[in-house]
Design an enzyme around this catalytic site. Structure first.
Site, PDB file in Angstrom:
ATOM      1  N   LYS A 137       0.798  -1.228   0.000  1.00  0.00           N
ATOM      2  CA  LYS A 137       0.000   0.000   0.000  1.00  0.00           C
ATOM      3  C   LYS A 137       0.825   1.270   0.000  1.00  0.00           C
ATOM      4  O   LYS A 137       1.779   1.395   0.765  1.00  0.00           O
ATOM      5  CB  LYS A 137      -0.854   0.022   1.269  1.00  0.00           C
ATOM      6  CG  LYS A 137      -1.965  -0.984   1.281  1.00  0.00           C
ATOM      7  CD  LYS A 137      -2.797  -0.688   2.495  1.00  0.00           C
ATOM      8  CE  LYS A 137      -3.868  -1.695   2.765  1.00  0.00           C
ATOM      9  NZ  LYS A 137      -4.361  -1.504   4.128  1.00  0.00           N
TER      10      LYS A 137
ATOM     11  N   GLY B 297       9.720  -6.305   8.688  1.00  0.00           N
ATOM     12  CA  GLY B 297       8.446  -6.805   8.168  1.00  0.00           C
ATOM     13  C   GLY B 297       8.645  -7.791   7.033  1.00  0.00           C
ATOM     14  O   GLY B 297       9.505  -8.673   7.099  1.00  0.00           O
TER      15      GLY B 297
ATOM     16  N   GLY C 203       7.279  -1.418  11.192  1.00  0.00           N
ATOM     17  CA  GLY C 203       6.618  -0.150  11.538  1.00  0.00           C
ATOM     18  C   GLY C 203       7.558   0.812  12.241  1.00  0.00           C
ATOM     19  O   GLY C 203       7.560   2.019  11.958  1.00  0.00           O
TER      20      GLY C 203
HETATM   21  P1  AMP Z   1       3.835  -4.353   2.981  1.00  0.00           P
HETATM   22  O1  AMP Z   1       3.453  -5.010   4.272  1.00  0.00           O
HETATM   23  O2  AMP Z   1       3.109  -3.111   2.671  1.00  0.00           O
HETATM   24  O3  AMP Z   1       5.341  -4.223   2.843  1.00  0.00           O
HETATM   25  O4  AMP Z   1       3.347  -5.347   1.834  1.00  0.00           O
HETATM   26  C1  AMP Z   1       3.864  -6.613   1.675  1.00  0.00           C
HETATM   27  C2  AMP Z   1       2.913  -7.421   0.876  1.00  0.00           C
HETATM   28  O5  AMP Z   1       2.740  -6.830  -0.383  1.00  0.00           O
HETATM   29  C3  AMP Z   1       3.424  -8.830   0.632  1.00  0.00           C
HETATM   30  O6  AMP Z   1       2.565  -9.734   1.240  1.00  0.00           O
HETATM   31  C4  AMP Z   1       3.409  -8.954  -0.877  1.00  0.00           C
HETATM   32  O7  AMP Z   1       2.943 -10.174  -1.318  1.00  0.00           O
HETATM   33  C5  AMP Z   1       2.464  -7.854  -1.308  1.00  0.00           C
HETATM   34  N1  AMP Z   1       2.697  -7.443  -2.688  1.00  0.00           N
HETATM   35  C6  AMP Z   1       3.841  -7.010  -3.233  1.00  0.00           C
HETATM   36  N2  AMP Z   1       3.693  -6.776  -4.538  1.00  0.00           N
HETATM   37  C7  AMP Z   1       2.414  -7.076  -4.850  1.00  0.00           C
HETATM   38  C8  AMP Z   1       1.648  -7.007  -6.047  1.00  0.00           C
HETATM   39  N3  AMP Z   1       2.194  -6.614  -7.199  1.00  0.00           N
HETATM   40  N4  AMP Z   1       0.345  -7.351  -5.982  1.00  0.00           N
HETATM   41  C9  AMP Z   1      -0.205  -7.748  -4.806  1.00  0.00           C
HETATM   42  N5  AMP Z   1       0.471  -7.836  -3.660  1.00  0.00           N
HETATM   43  C10 AMP Z   1       1.765  -7.495  -3.661  1.00  0.00           C
END
Ligand code: AMP
Length: 392
Positions: free
Chosen positions: A197, A349, A372
């Site tokens: 996100k 993370g 975080g």
């Molecule tokens: P975050 O916790 O924001 O660092 O997000 C990590 C998550 O983002 C992981 O579980 C990944 O599988 C997911 N992620 C990364 N790239 C993609 C993508 N192109 N589409 C969907 N999920 C994604």
């Protein structure tokens, strides 16, 4: 004055309350990744070998009340094995029975208190609960960098009652790594951002735009930025309500002459499934979603990174949990790990989880244990758990 490291305080004959981050993945009673526990062993061993006793405490998961599956029992068993001495588990973190176990603890011994979050007072930073936690201990040591961004009883409240306090070795190492990339970083300085996100990372992007020379974006968040630039994103996971914000961030970046580099090709599929039929494309078709950066993007990112002197990375560049979409994250990861003369900080993370078992992971300057907490520090937010360790 900043926190005193645990190596500089006298522990002889003292019982130390040690806040650790033992929030490890547990599957059917088995710990599947013990790296967070391993990261605090130096601190625990130091206390035990310097004449002290260690009363360890941590949270595990997000229970609202006592939940047997979220007991720290597997952690006590693991600690007993790696420390080579029995680490008993107190059935609660406060109360008479646990208090007696603390009282009976001899110097050189360790005891683990049951999950702090079995009490809602922990997250509420409740004063009476903090007082109970401090009871029977003379020193407070915080080694839980991963929860330093939370003002809880065990990270903040307890310091009202334990005046003698120190940072554990892990906490010290994490803060040094963050200071190194914040105070006098060598340039060029490149930020790599990925993950799910944009909304989680707005603060960090804004803050880092004043420091870095280049931002490389991958992961699902890249598609929100691509949409803002007018590219087709098909069924990719985007945040529709953040597209305007992405445009705003482009404008700030342009003012500061910080290029934002977006993927030029993509590994796409109809869904994020193990058996999905996968294609590499430059333009995402309407019925497909982008799940990894493509091979041309990998080459481009690696070229941009070759001359960097400081690299901070937070968030995987694709859906790395499925091997078909993990290549971008791992290829860029290996290239970054093998760069010489560069300071590399991998935010915790999911990014840490992605890299931790790779043979080249030890070549990064630092892999943080806190996702975080790292993001908030980079954003310039004061971490309450660190502030509470400061001495007047
Ligand atoms: P975050 O916790 O924001 O660092 O997000 C990590 C998550 O983002 C992981 O579980 C990944 O599988 C997911 N992620 C990364 N790239 C993609 C993508 N192109 N589409 C969907 N999920 C994604």
């Amino acid at each position: 004055m900043p926190a005193i490291p645990v190596s500089q305080i006298s522990l002889e004959g003292k019982k130390a309350l040690v806040r650790c981050d033992f929030n490890v993945p547990v599957n059917h009673g088995q710990i599947t990744d013990a790296s967070r526990i391993d990261a605090s062993l130096n601190t625990i061993r130091h206390i035990l070998s310097h004449g002290g006793a260690a009363v360890l405490c941590s949270h595990l998961g997000r229970p609202k009340e006592r939940t047997p599956e979220l007991s720290l029992k597997p952690v006590a068993e693991y600690l007993s094995t790696v420390l080579g001495k029995r680490v008993a588990l107190a059935p609660d973190c406060i109360g008479e029975f646990s208090g007696r176990m603390v009282r009976d603890l001899s110097m050189g011994e360790a005891l683990l208190l049951e999950n702090l979050r079995f009490h809602p007072e922990e997250e509420a930073n409740d004063r009476d609960f903090s007082h109970e936690l401090a009871r029977g201990k003379q020193v407070y040591v915080n080694d839980a960098f991963g929860t330093a961004h939370r003002a809880h009883a065990s990270t903040v409240g307890v310091t009202q009652f334990l005046r003698e306090r120190a940072a554990g070795f892990l906490m010290v190492r994490e803060l040094e790594a963050l200071r190194a990339v914040t105070e006098h970083p060598a340039h060029p300085y490149v930020l790599i951002l990925g993950g799910a996100k944009v909304s989680d990372k707005i603060g960090v992007i804004k803050a880092m735009l004043t420091r870095v020379n280049l931002i490389l974006i991958g992961g699902a968040m890249a598609y929100t930025f691509m949409k803002a630039r007018g590219f087709a994103v098909g069924k990719s996971r985007i945040e529709e309500d953040k597209v305007d914000l992405a445009r705003e961030l482009f404008a700030i970046a342009a003012q500061r002459h910080v290029p934002f580099v977006l993927p030029v090709d993509h590994v796409v599929a109809a869904s994020a499934a193990d058996d999905a039929s996968v294609q590499t494309v430059s333009n995402i078709p309407g019925d497909k979603m982008g799940l990894d950066i493509g091979p041309r993007t990998v080459v481009e990112f690696i070229q941009h990174l070759a001359s960097a002197r400081t690299i901070v990375w937070n968030g995987p560049l694709g859906f790395f949990e499925i091997p078909a979409f993990a290549e971008g994250t791992f290829k860029v990861g290996e290239a970054v790990a093998n760069l010489s003369g560069v300071s590399t900080l991998i935010g915790g993370g999911d990014t840490a989880a992605a890299f931790v078992n790779q043979p080249w992971a030890s070549k990064f300057t630092h892999i943080s244990t806190g996702g975080g907490a790292t993001l908030e520090y980079l954003e310039g937010v004061e971490l309450p758990g660190v502030k509470a360790l400061e001495v007047a």
